[in-house]
Design a protein around this motif. Structure first.
Motif, short mmCIF file in Angstrom:
data_model
loop_
_atom_site.label_atom_id
_atom_site.label_comp_id
_atom_site.label_asym_id
_atom_site.label_seq_id
_atom_site.Cartn_x
_atom_site.Cartn_y
_atom_site.Cartn_z
N UNK A 1 0.88 -1.19 0.05
CA UNK A 1 0.07 0.00 -0.03
C UNK A 1 0.71 1.37 -0.15
N UNK A 2 0.68 2.13 -0.86
CA UNK A 2 1.41 3.30 -1.12
C UNK A 2 0.48 4.43 -1.39
N UNK A 3 0.51 5.51 -0.44
CA UNK A 3 -0.30 6.71 -0.39
C UNK A 3 0.61 7.75 -0.43
N UNK A 4 0.48 8.73 -1.51
CA UNK A 4 1.44 9.82 -1.46
C UNK A 4 0.70 11.07 -2.11
N UNK A 5 1.25 12.36 -1.67
CA UNK A 5 0.47 13.56 -2.25
C UNK A 5 -0.89 13.63 -1.91
N UNK A 6 -1.72 12.88 -0.86
CA UNK A 6 -3.28 13.16 -0.68
C UNK A 6 -3.14 14.19 0.65
N UNK A 7 -3.19 15.27 0.17
CA UNK A 7 -3.09 16.49 1.42
C UNK A 7 -4.24 16.37 2.17
N UNK A 8 -5.61 15.89 1.85
CA UNK A 8 -6.53 15.78 2.89
C UNK A 8 -6.68 14.70 3.36
N UNK A 9 -6.07 13.69 3.14
CA UNK A 9 -6.15 12.58 4.10
C UNK A 9 -5.98 12.45 5.48
N UNK A 10 -6.88 12.21 6.16
CA UNK A 10 -6.73 12.55 7.61
C UNK A 10 -6.40 11.19 8.39
N UNK A 11 -7.27 10.05 7.99
CA UNK A 11 -7.17 8.68 8.56
C UNK A 11 -7.23 7.48 7.72
N UNK A 12 -6.87 6.44 8.68
CA UNK A 12 -7.23 5.09 7.93
C UNK A 12 -8.56 4.79 9.00
N UNK A 13 -9.62 4.78 8.40
CA UNK A 13 -10.85 4.93 9.14
C UNK A 13 -11.41 3.26 9.33
N UNK A 14 -12.57 3.12 9.85
CA UNK A 14 -13.21 1.94 9.90
C UNK A 14 -12.66 1.10 11.11
#
Length: 171
Positions: free
Chosen positions: A59-72
């Motif tokens: 899992x790679x997440x880059x440049x997602x400036x509004x990502x707040x959390x890993x929910x659920x």
């Protein structure tokens, strides 16, 4: 389980520069092994309600400036070996309880996420072999996660703005 929820058989999903994406549920991709989300500026959460996600390995997440959390239910992915999170300005925490929910994690890369207060709530997985972190002074002050990394072979700490830290007597 919601029977109306359509499931997809994808094993790899790359989402790049999709500003209309605000949330992503991993529940609809039960066979997904590799997920890359890059520069989706309005993505706020990545979630799963049907834990664990047994197929996910990278899992790679880059440049997602509004990502707040890993929910659920958190990120329960027992076969995840690689996790990269970078340039997520609003991300407040890494997935919770990584020590038990991500037991196969071997590589963790976290950098340019200034709002993460603690690097590892609940501890890092004991099998972690490679850790690459670019963190600020606030995150560098608590290194309580360091002594438990017996399998660690590669460590990179890029501590921008950490000029006031002189030593780590607890490590």
């Amino acid at each position: 389980m919601n029977d109306r929820l359509h499931k997809y058989d994808l094993v790899e999903l790359l989402i790049h520069s999709c500003d209309s994406l605000t949330s992503l549920s991993l529940d609809v991709f039960p066979n997904l092994r590799n997920l890359e989300i890059y520069y989706c500026r309005n993505l706020e959460s990545v979630s799963m309600s049907e834990a664990p996600h047994a197929a996910l390995q990278c899992l790679s997440i880059r440049g997602c400036s509004k990502l707040v959390s890993f929910a659920g239910e958190g990120l329960a992915a027992p076969n995840l070996t690689h996790l990269q999170v970078a340039y997520c300005d609003k991300l407040e925490a890494l997935p919770r309880d990584m020590k038990s929910l991500l037991p196969s994690l071997h590589t963790l890369e976290v950098y340019c996420c200034p709002n993460i207060c603690r690097l590892a709530e609940g501890g890092l997985p004991p099998n972690l072999k490679s850790l690459d972190v670019g963190i600020g002074e606030q995150q560098m002050r608590d290194l309580s996660w360091m002594p438990n990394l017996h399998a660690l072979a590669h460590l990179i700490i890029n501590g921008l703005g950490c000029e006031n830290i002189k030593s780590y007597p607890e490590v």
